[in-house]
Motif scaffolding. Structure first.
Motif, PDB file in Angstrom:
ATOM      1  N   PHE A 366     -32.679  30.379  24.579  1.00 54.44           N
ATOM      2  CA  PHE A 366     -32.591  30.454  26.037  1.00 54.44           C
ATOM      3  C   PHE A 366     -31.271  29.865  26.524  1.00 54.44           C
ATOM      4  CE2 PHE A 366     -33.234  28.433  30.178  1.00 54.44           C
ATOM      5  CZ  PHE A 366     -33.829  29.434  30.931  1.00 54.44           C
ATOM      6  N   ILE A 367     -30.895  28.702  26.026  1.00 51.50           N
ATOM      7  CA  ILE A 367     -29.653  28.038  26.445  1.00 51.50           C
ATOM      8  C   ILE A 367     -28.437  28.820  25.968  1.00 51.50           C
ATOM      9  CG2 ILE A 367     -28.282  25.932  26.276  1.00 51.50           C
ATOM     10  CD1 ILE A 367     -30.804  25.687  27.976  1.00 51.50           C
ATOM     11  N   LEU A 368     -28.464  29.285  24.730  1.00 49.43           N
ATOM     12  CA  LEU A 368     -27.342  30.058  24.206  1.00 49.43           C
ATOM     13  C   LEU A 368     -27.160  31.360  24.983  1.00 49.43           C
ATOM     14  CD1 LEU A 368     -28.007  29.466  20.407  1.00 49.43           C
ATOM     15  CD2 LEU A 368     -25.964  28.715  21.655  1.00 49.43           C
ATOM     16  N   ASN A 369     -28.257  31.969  25.415  1.00 49.73           N
ATOM     17  CA  ASN A 369     -28.172  33.194  26.223  1.00 49.73           C
ATOM     18  C   ASN A 369     -27.586  32.909  27.602  1.00 49.73           C
ATOM     19  OD1 ASN A 369     -29.153  34.980  24.296  1.00 49.73           O
ATOM     20  ND2 ASN A 369     -31.290  34.642  24.868  1.00 49.73           N
ATOM     21  N   LYS A 370     -27.843  31.726  28.143  1.00 50.66           N
ATOM     22  CA  LYS A 370     -27.229  31.360  29.422  1.00 50.66           C
ATOM     23  C   LYS A 370     -25.713  31.329  29.286  1.00 50.66           C
ATOM     24  CE  LYS A 370     -30.888  30.741  32.003  1.00 50.66           C
ATOM     25  NZ  LYS A 370     -31.186  31.672  33.135  1.00 50.66           N
ATOM     26  N   GLU A 371     -25.244  30.806  28.188  1.00 51.59           N
ATOM     27  CA  GLU A 371     -23.796  30.768  27.956  1.00 51.59           C
ATOM     28  C   GLU A 371     -23.204  32.177  27.901  1.00 51.59           C
ATOM     29  OE1 GLU A 371     -20.670  29.024  24.602  1.00 51.59           O
ATOM     30  OE2 GLU A 371     -22.686  29.670  24.020  1.00 51.59           O
ATOM     31  N   LYS A 372     -23.919  33.088  27.235  1.00 50.01           N
ATOM     32  CA  LYS A 372     -23.417  34.455  27.104  1.00 50.01           C
ATOM     33  C   LYS A 372     -23.493  35.220  28.425  1.00 50.01           C
ATOM     34  CE  LYS A 372     -24.836  34.662  22.251  1.00 50.01           C
ATOM     35  NZ  LYS A 372     -25.777  35.280  21.266  1.00 50.01           N
ATOM     36  N   SER A 373     -24.555  34.980  29.186  1.00 46.78           N
ATOM     37  CA  SER A 373     -24.753  35.713  30.441  1.00 46.78           C
ATOM     38  C   SER A 373     -23.894  35.186  31.576  1.00 46.78           C
ATOM     39  CB  SER A 373     -26.235  35.650  30.852  1.00 46.78           C
ATOM     40  OG  SER A 373     -27.068  36.178  29.843  1.00 46.78           O
ATOM     41  N   TYR A 374     -23.577  33.905  31.542  1.00 46.22           N
ATOM     42  CA  TYR A 374     -22.822  33.277  32.633  1.00 46.22           C
ATOM     43  C   TYR A 374     -21.628  32.509  32.045  1.00 46.22           C
ATOM     44  CZ  TYR A 374     -27.190  34.287  35.056  1.00 46.22           C
ATOM     45  OH  TYR A 374     -28.299  34.909  35.568  1.00 46.22           O
ATOM     46  N   PRO A 375     -20.577  33.219  31.692  1.00 48.92           N
ATOM     47  CA  PRO A 375     -19.452  32.617  30.963  1.00 48.92           C
ATOM     48  C   PRO A 375     -18.706  31.532  31.723  1.00 48.92           C
ATOM     49  CG  PRO A 375     -18.947  34.864  31.664  1.00 48.92           C
ATOM     50  CD  PRO A 375     -20.403  34.669  31.901  1.00 48.92           C
ATOM     51  N   ALA A 376     -18.856  31.457  33.042  1.00 46.40           N
ATOM     52  CA  ALA A 376     -18.138  30.425  33.805  1.00 46.40           C
ATOM     53  C   ALA A 376     -18.803  29.061  33.684  1.00 46.40           C
ATOM     54  CB  ALA A 376     -18.055  30.820  35.284  1.00 46.40           C
ATOM     55  N   LEU A 377     -20.033  29.026  33.182  1.00 49.35           N
ATOM     56  CA  LEU A 377     -20.759  27.757  33.098  1.00 49.35           C
ATOM     57  C   LEU A 377     -20.113  26.806  32.086  1.00 49.35           C
ATOM     58  CD1 LEU A 377     -24.486  28.935  33.081  1.00 49.35           C
ATOM     59  CD2 LEU A 377     -23.166  28.064  35.016  1.00 49.35           C
ATOM     60  N   ASP A 378     -20.144  25.542  32.410  1.00 51.13           N
ATOM     61  CA  ASP A 378     -19.679  24.493  31.503  1.00 51.13           C
ATOM     62  C   ASP A 378     -20.911  23.741  31.002  1.00 51.13           C
ATOM     63  OD1 ASP A 378     -18.445  22.517  30.097  1.00 51.13           O
ATOM     64  OD2 ASP A 378     -17.654  21.447  31.840  1.00 51.13           O
ATOM     65  N   ILE A 379     -21.479  24.224  29.893  1.00 49.19           N
ATOM     66  CA  ILE A 379     -22.684  23.633  29.321  1.00 49.19           C
ATOM     67  C   ILE A 379     -22.279  22.727  28.168  1.00 49.19           C
ATOM     68  CG2 ILE A 379     -24.944  24.060  28.286  1.00 49.19           C
ATOM     69  CD1 ILE A 379     -24.820  26.890  29.435  1.00 49.19           C
ATOM     70  N   GLU A 380     -22.819  21.521  28.150  1.00 49.03           N
ATOM     71  CA  GLU A 380     -22.572  20.587  27.054  1.00 49.03           C
ATOM     72  C   GLU A 380     -23.918  20.176  26.459  1.00 49.03           C
ATOM     73  OE1 GLU A 380     -20.276  17.271  28.324  1.00 49.03           O
ATOM     74  OE2 GLU A 380     -18.696  18.493  29.253  1.00 49.03           O
ATOM     75  N   LEU A 381     -24.072  20.428  25.176  1.00 50.16           N
ATOM     76  CA  LEU A 381     -25.335  20.132  24.497  1.00 50.16           C
ATOM     77  C   LEU A 381     -25.127  19.037  23.453  1.00 50.16           C
ATOM     78  CD1 LEU A 381     -28.329  20.763  23.840  1.00 50.16           C
ATOM     79  CD2 LEU A 381     -27.494  22.501  22.233  1.00 50.16           C
TER      80      LEU A 381
END
Length: 558
Positions: A366-381
């Motif tokens: 789910f989180i990895l798909n968010k990165e692919k679907s919304y490339p502008a996001l700055d996600i840090e895991l």
């Protein structure tokens, strides 16, 4: 029939099944469910009401969350993580942050919804997720209490990201790894790595019990020997003859550390009793490591040592039975459950299809798909594992190896007192760091080597040595050095040739930190890692010589 089987387990072992629930809802510090992912023993995500039920009333065939229920839960966690990220902005920017994310999620590629200022607001707002995997001997209730006690400190809502960059939105994985439950699974449900039928389980249980008892008796001499060597190392380490009296691994660890190629070489008069930390040279500049010190004094320490000696005969008998076949089989069931979170049993057994639902790996999908679907996001895991929680993380990294190599969201991997063995860890972690173009930090935290062997239970009446000592000596019986646990200072330092080579030639920051064991500092015991500020980068920093005491006070472990 299933309820009859559970009744027998409950009568034999007194298994408890109630999750933690505050007596007064008004005293609830945080909304627990927004920070918990509960998994059952077969690897499937479950609702909270199942965890809170008495074992006699549970129906495992109806326990798993459906795809839609899981999607709703993940979305709620995601929304709360974004809300926290926006709250970390200054008051002037908070509204703009919320509005920007709302516009962006309407259509990330449509300019009519997304202005330049909104785009910058999204890119400049890190969504910082921390996923914590607890270790063995934990119940659902233990996880709930951990959430209650830790979340407010990890989120630190009172400060913004400029004054405290170490905040995260924490997510705790809750899975049943308690002793009695895993013993019950070994005796009644698991055969040859598969779930047995109720009838087969009941018929074969007497034979399994007989084998465990006979094996435990047969192992008494070797268990006596292992306890003696641990006690010998513990007491010899504090003498001037430690070089000659401790086991060979102690001298090997000192020799390997002494011969590392540090940027600032060790002095010729360096003593094994001195603290030291440093960064390596040449193509290992990314690696930092330290050698810790041990210093204890006071009445309590002397009383524990005296009690340990006084009750040695009693302790050896109890310890040999405790660390026999029954405990080893319980440990095997804990490892089984750590693997099941990402490789659930329904994938390999059609009889379990009725119980099948969504496994824990779908959260990371789910989180990895968010990165692919919304490339502008700055996600840090950030992934943090304690004890056998590191075994679960190794399985997570292995299952989604290619995704972790390609993603930009993975920031830090932190292992605390890792029960995962050296070989399994080196087979996956360095590979992901090397193949990912971003710098991912790997931080391996351990107790002091003397504290590891000196840990006592029951005021010295029970076997000495941490759980990792028990795993290496009794439960896993490693046939090779690299199959020893990654979470002890001795194992890491005596394996430095292999470990440093595995992490060499990369820019990713790698640290191997052993905590000093001095009065009034933490961690002193295996379980103390849950009492330190494990989410802070300063905790992973080897330059902190004095160790760490939780701040504020004891709230993290109340």
């Amino acid at each position: 029939m299933n309820k009859f089987l559970i009744l027998i387990v409950s009568m034999l072992f007194g298994i408890g099944g109630c999750a933690f629930a505050p007596k007064n809802p008004a005293s609830h510090k945080v909304e627990v469910e927004e920070h918990l992912l509960r998994v059952n023993r077969n690897g499937y995500l479950i609702p909270s009401d199942f965890a809170m039920q008495n074992p006699l009333s549970r129906d495992s065939t109806k326990a798993s969350l459906s795809f839609n229920e899981v999607e709703i839960k993940y979305t709620k966690i995601w929304e709360q993580a974004i809300s926290l990220a926006c709250l970390k902005q200054t008051k002037f920017k908070q509204k703009q942050c919320f509005d920007s994310f709302q516009s962006y999620f309407l259509d990330p590629n449509n300019d009519k919804y997304f202005s330049n200022s909104e785009g910058e607001a999204v890119k400049d707002t890190p969504i910082k997720l921390l996923v914590y995997f607890h270790g063995g001997l934990n119940t659902y209730s233990d996880s709930d209490e951990r959430v209650e006690n830790h979340v407010s400190y990890i989120e630190d809502i009172k400060t913004n990201s400029n004054t405290n960059p170490d905040w995260h939105y924490p997510i705790f994985v809750s899975w049943p790894s308690n002793l009695l439950g895993t013993i019950g699974e070994h005796l009644l449900w698991e055969r040859e790595g598969r779930v047995t039928s109720t009838g087969t389980g009941l018929i074969s249980t007497p034979f399994i019990i007989f084998e465990d008892v006979v094996s435990s008796i047969g192992e008494l001499p070797s268990n006596f020997y292992f306890q003696f060597t641990n006690d010998k190392d513990r007491y010899a380490s504090g003498t001037n003859l430690s070089k000659y009296l401790t086991s060979s691994i102690w001298e090997e660890a000192y020799y390997k550390y002494q011969n590392l190629n540090f940027q600032e070489p060790l002095t010729s008069d360096y003593l094994r009793s001195k603290y030291h930390s440093g960064r390596l040279n040449s193509d290992m500049k990314n690696i930092a490591i330290n050698r810790s010190i041990y210093s204890r004094s006071g009445f309590k320490h002397r009383a524990e040592s005296a009690g340990t000696l006084l009750f040695t005969p009693f302790r050896y008998v109890v310890g040999s039975l405790w660390n026999g076949a029954i405990a080893a089989n319980s440990w095997d069931m804990m490892k089984r459950r750590a693997r099941s979170m990402f490789y659930p049993h329904g994938d390999f057994d059609k009889r379990m299809k009725a119980q099948s639902g969504e496994h824990l790996g779908t959260f990371f999908e789910f989180i990895l798909n968010k990165e692919k679907s919304y490339p502008a996001l700055d996600i840090e895991l950030t992934l943090i594992g304690h004890s056998m929680g590191t075994i679960a993380i190794n399985n997570l990294l292995s299952k989604y190896k290619q995704d972790w190599e390609e993603t930009s969201i993975l920031k830090d991997i932190v292992y605390m007192a890792a029960a995962a063995n050296i070989n399994d860890t080196l087979s996956i972690v360095p590979t992901i760091l090397r193949n990912n173009i971003n710098d991912i930090g790997f931080h391996n935290l351990t107790l002091n080597r003397v504290a590891e062997s000196a840990e006592v239970y029951g005021y010295g009446l029970l076997p000495s040595g941490s759980l990792l000592v028990s795993i290496d000596k009794y439960h896993d019986s490693p046939e090779h050095h690299l199959l020893r646990t990654m979470g002890t200072e001795l194992n890491v330092h005596s394996s430095l040739d292999v470990i440093t080579e595995a992490f060499s030639g990369m820019t990713d920051p790698v640290s191997f930190k052993s905590f000093n064991s001095i009065n009034h500092s933490l961690p002193k015991k295996h379980g103390d890692f849950g009492c330190i500020l494990y989410w802070k980068s300063s905790t992973w920093d080897i330059r902190n010589e004095e160790g760490h005491t939780p701040k504020p006070g004891e709230e993290l472990c109340e």
